[in-house]
Scaffold this motif. Structure first.
Motif, short mmCIF file in Angstrom:
data_model
loop_
_atom_site.label_atom_id
_atom_site.label_comp_id
_atom_site.label_asym_id
_atom_site.label_seq_id
_atom_site.Cartn_x
_atom_site.Cartn_y
_atom_site.Cartn_z
N THR A 123 0.84 -1.20 0.00
CA THR A 123 0.00 0.00 0.00
C THR A 123 0.88 1.25 0.00
OG1 THR A 123 -1.63 -1.22 1.29
CG2 THR A 123 -1.91 1.16 1.19
N GLN A 124 1.92 1.18 0.83
CA GLN A 124 2.82 2.34 0.92
C GLN A 124 3.45 2.69 -0.43
OE1 GLN A 124 5.97 1.83 3.82
NE2 GLN A 124 6.91 3.80 3.30
N VAL A 125 3.83 1.68 -1.21
CA VAL A 125 4.46 1.97 -2.50
C VAL A 125 3.43 2.04 -3.64
CG1 VAL A 125 6.65 0.91 -1.79
CG2 VAL A 125 4.98 -0.45 -3.06
N GLY A 126 2.14 1.95 -3.29
CA GLY A 126 1.09 2.13 -4.29
C GLY A 126 0.84 0.94 -5.18
N LEU A 127 1.09 -0.27 -4.68
CA LEU A 127 0.90 -1.45 -5.53
C LEU A 127 -0.05 -2.47 -4.92
CD1 LEU A 127 4.50 -2.14 -6.88
CD2 LEU A 127 2.53 -1.36 -8.17
N ALA A 149 9.70 -1.81 -1.82
CA ALA A 149 8.90 -2.40 -0.74
C ALA A 149 9.68 -3.51 -0.06
CB ALA A 149 7.58 -2.95 -1.30
N ARG A 150 10.35 -4.33 -0.87
CA ARG A 150 11.15 -5.42 -0.31
C ARG A 150 12.29 -4.87 0.56
NH1 ARG A 150 13.95 -8.95 -4.65
NH2 ARG A 150 15.35 -7.17 -4.67
N ALA A 151 12.91 -3.78 0.10
CA ALA A 151 14.02 -3.20 0.86
C ALA A 151 13.56 -2.62 2.19
CB ALA A 151 14.71 -2.12 0.03
N LEU A 152 12.25 -2.32 2.27
CA LEU A 152 11.74 -1.67 3.48
C LEU A 152 11.20 -2.65 4.54
CD1 LEU A 152 9.79 1.37 1.94
CD2 LEU A 152 12.05 1.39 3.03
N VAL A 153 11.24 -3.96 4.22
CA VAL A 153 10.56 -4.92 5.12
C VAL A 153 11.06 -4.85 6.56
CG1 VAL A 153 9.80 -6.64 3.44
CG2 VAL A 153 12.10 -6.79 4.41
N ASN A 154 12.33 -4.53 6.74
CA ASN A 154 12.88 -4.54 8.10
C ASN A 154 12.96 -3.16 8.73
OD1 ASN A 154 13.36 -7.38 8.35
ND2 ASN A 154 14.96 -7.13 6.82
#
Lengths: 231, 283
Positions: A123-127, A149-154
Motif C-alpha cells: 500500500t505504501q508503494v502504491g501497488l 517495498a522489499r528493501a523496506l521490510v525490516n
C-alpha cells in the motif's frame, strides 16, 4: 551512522577503485552519489552493505565496523538496511507479494507477521492492487516499487539505492524518486547513486561527487557547485 | 523449516534431470552394496545352519576299556568349547549306518565299524579355527585312531562369505564416492540455477546457514529416495534369485532402514561438501 575513514579499495583484476575516501552520512539524511561511470559509486554502496570490505581503512555502519567483521555480523547488519538496484532483482516466477514476503521469510519472521506487513508495504508503494501479479506484468517503475517495498521490510535506518531510476523513463523516475523522498521524510536515510544530473540539480539535497576513486566534492563542506554540475 | 523445504522442492523442479541422475547414482551405489550384503547374510544364515550340525567324531581303537572312554569323556566334556560328548559303541554305529544307508543294510556286519566319541560344540565355538583346535586335542588321546570334521567346506563357506562382504563394501564405497562427487557437482548447478534467490537472501540478511539449508534438505531427500530405490532393486533381485535359483532371505527391517540412512548420509555429505564453497561464489 555511516562513516568511511580513509577507505582504500583495490580489486585484484581492475586495480584501485577507491583511494582514501572519508565521509559520514547522518541519521535521516538524503545523499546523492554522483560521478562518471567507474568512478567508484557502486564500490561505495557495496562497502556500505558490506558486500565488499575495504582493502585499507574502516567502514562503520550502525555500529558495525568492517575491520575484522564476521559473516554473521554482516547478515545481521543487512537486516537493518535496505538495498535497491537499477535492475530491480526480483524473482520472476513469484508474485509481487511473494517477492516482498520472501525477504521476511528468509530471516525467519513468523508467518502471522508477514502477511499484514507485506500488505502495508505494498500500500505504501502504491501497488496494493497488483499484489498477485508477477513482475513481468508490471512496468519498470512498478517493478522498482516492488524492490523498494522489499528493501523496506525490516524498517531500515538507511536505504541504499544504486541507480534506482537508471532503467526508467522520466515519468517513472519522478514517481520512484517521489517515493524515495517520502521514505526519507519518514526518517529513513537514503544514499542514492545516480547519473541523472537533472534530478540532482532540481533537488536541494546533499551531493557527494566521486571521481577516480576519490570524493572530489561534498556539498556539506563547500557551498560552491559540484564540478560535474558546473556547466 | 517449511520455507527451506519449499525451496528444496523448487530445486528439484528446476533441474529434474540432474536430480534423477543424483538419485540413480545413490541407488546404484547402495544396490551394489545391497546385493553383496544379501549374499553375505544368506551365506551367514546357511553357515549358521551348517555350524549347528558341526560335529567332531573321534574314532576309537578296538578293545579300549570302558573306564578309559569314561575318563576321556569327562575331560572332553570339561572343555569350554564343548556342548556335549556322546559315546557311540560299534553296535550303535552299525545300527545308525543301517538306518542312514538303507540300501546297504545287509552289507554291514557287527565289528565292521569302530566305536566313536561324537562331540558337539557350543554356539560361538563352531568356526573352523576352534573346531580344528578341539579336534587336535582329541587326536591327543592315544586310543583315538582318527578324527573327522567337515573342515574344508566350512573353511570354504567362510571364505566365500568374507569375499562377498569385502566385495560389497569395496564396490559400495566406490559407488558411494561417485555418488558424492556427482551430487557435489549438481549442487554447483543447483546453486547457479538459484543464484538470484541466493543473492537476494544475502542482501536482506539471511545467514549462510539458512541459505545452505534447502540444499542440504535437497541432498537428504535425494539420498532417501536413492536408498529406497536401492532397497526396491535389491528386493526384486532377491525375489528373482529365490524364484529361479535358491531360496534367499531379505534384509530385516532394521537393516533396510540402514539402507535408507546410508542414502541420506551420501546425499547430505555430497551436498555439504560443496554448498558452502558454491554459495560464497554468488555475490
Amino acid at each position: 551512522m555511516i562513516r568511511f575513514s580513509h577507505v582504500h579499495k583495490e580489486y585484484p583484476r581492475t586495480g584501485v577503485a577507491l583511494n582514501d575516501v572519508s565521509f559520514a552520512v547522518n541519521r535521516g539524511e538524503f545523499v546523492f552519489l554522483t560521478g562518471p561511470s567507474g568512478a567508484g559509486k557502486s564500490s561505495i554502496l557495496k562497502l556500505i552493505y558490506m558486500d565488499e570490505l575495504p582493502t585499507k581503512g574502516d567502514v562503520m555502519v550502525s555500529g558495525t565496523h568492517s575491520t575484522g567483521v564476521k559473516r554473521k555480523a554482516i547478515s545481521l547488519l543487512r537486516r537493518k538496511l535496505g538495498v535497491v538496484f537499477q535492475d530491480f532483482r526480483l524473482l520472476e516466477d513469484r508474485s509481487v507479494e511473494a517477492n516482498v514476503a520472501f525477504a521476511l521469510e528468509v530471516i525467519g519472521t513468523p508467518r502471522e507477521k508477514i502477511r499484514p506487513k507485506v500488505a502495508r508495504l505494498l500500500t505504501q508503494v502504491g501497488l496494493a492492487s497488483k499484489a498477485t501479479n508477477v513482475p513481468r506484468e508490471l512496468s519498470g517503475g512498478e517493478q522498482q516499487r516492488v524492490a523498494i517495498a522489499r528493501a523496506l521490510v525490516n524498517d531500515p535506518f538507511v536505504l541504499v539505492a544504486d541507480e534506482p531510476t537508471g532503467n526508467l523513463d522520466d515519468r517513472a523516475t519522478r514517481g520512484v524518486f517521489q517515493l524515495l523522498r517520502e521514505i526519507n521524510a519518514a526518517g529513513t536515510a537514503v544514499v542514492m547513486a545516480t547519473h541523472n544530473l537533472e534530478l540532482v540539480k532540481r533537488e536541494n539535497l546533499r551531493v557527494l561527487e566521486i571521481n577516480r576513486g576519490q570524493v572530489v566534492y561534498d556539498s556539506n563542506d563547500d557551498k560552491g557547485r559540484a564540478p560535474e554540475l558546473t556547466p | 523449516m517449511s520455507l527451506a523445504l519449499r525451496e528444496a522442492m523448487i530445486g528439484f523442479r528446476r533441474a529434474p534431470m540432474l536430480s534423477v541422475l543424483s538419485i540413480t547414482t545413490i541407488a546404484f551405489s547402495l544396490f551394489a552394496f545391497g546385493l553383496f550384503s544379501l549374499v553375505a547374510i544368506n551365506l551367514r544364515s546357511a553357515l549358521q545352519q551348517v555350524e549347528s550340525r558341526v560335529e567332531i567324531r573321534g574314532f576309537l581303537e578296538e578293545g579300549v576299556s570302558a573306564e578309559a572312554v569314561a575318563d576321556a569323556m569327562q575331560v572332553i566334556g570339561s572343555y569350554p568349547e564343548v556342548a556335549r560328548v556322546e559315546y557311540v559303541s560299534p553296535e550303535q554305529a552299525l545300527e545308525r549306518a543301517r538306518e542312514e544307508l538303507k540300501e546297504f543294510r545287509d552289507v554291514f556286519e557287527a565289528g565292521f565299524l569302530p566305536g566313536s566319541l561324537d562331540i558337539r560344540l557350543r554356539e560361538g565355538s563352531r568356526d573352523p579355527v576352534k573346531v580344528a583346535e578341539v579336534a587336535q586335542r582329541i587326536r591327543g588321546f592315544n586310543f583315538v585312531n582318527d578324527v573327522r570334521f567337515g573342515a574344508e567346506w566350512i573353511q570354504k563357506l567362510y571364505t566365500i562369505r568374507n569375499i562377498a562382504t569385502a566385495a560389497g563394501i569395496i564396490l559400495g564405497l566406490a559407488f558411494a564416492a561417485v555418488a558424492v562427487i556427482i551430487i557435489s557437482a549438481t549442487i554447483r548447478m543447483a546453486v547457479m540455477a538459484r543464484a538470484r534467490e541466493i543473492s537476494i537472501m544475502r542482501l536482506v540478511g539471511a545467514t549462510d546457514g539458512f541459505i545452505r539449508r534447502p540444499f542440504l534438505i535437497e541432498g537428504f531427500i535425494k539420498g532417501v529416495l536413492g536408498g529406497g530405490l536401492a532397497l526396491l532393486l535389491t528386493w526384486i533381485a532377491s525375489l528373482v534369485i529365490s524364484k529361479y535359483f535358491i531360496q534367499t532371505e531379505f534384509f530385516a527391517p532394521s537393516l533396510a532402514m540402514l539402507g535408507l540412512l546410508g542414502g541420506a548420509v551420501i546425499g547430505v555429505a555430497g551436498s555439504a561438501l560443496s554448498v558452502g564453497r558454491q554459495i560464497r561464489q554468488v555475490s
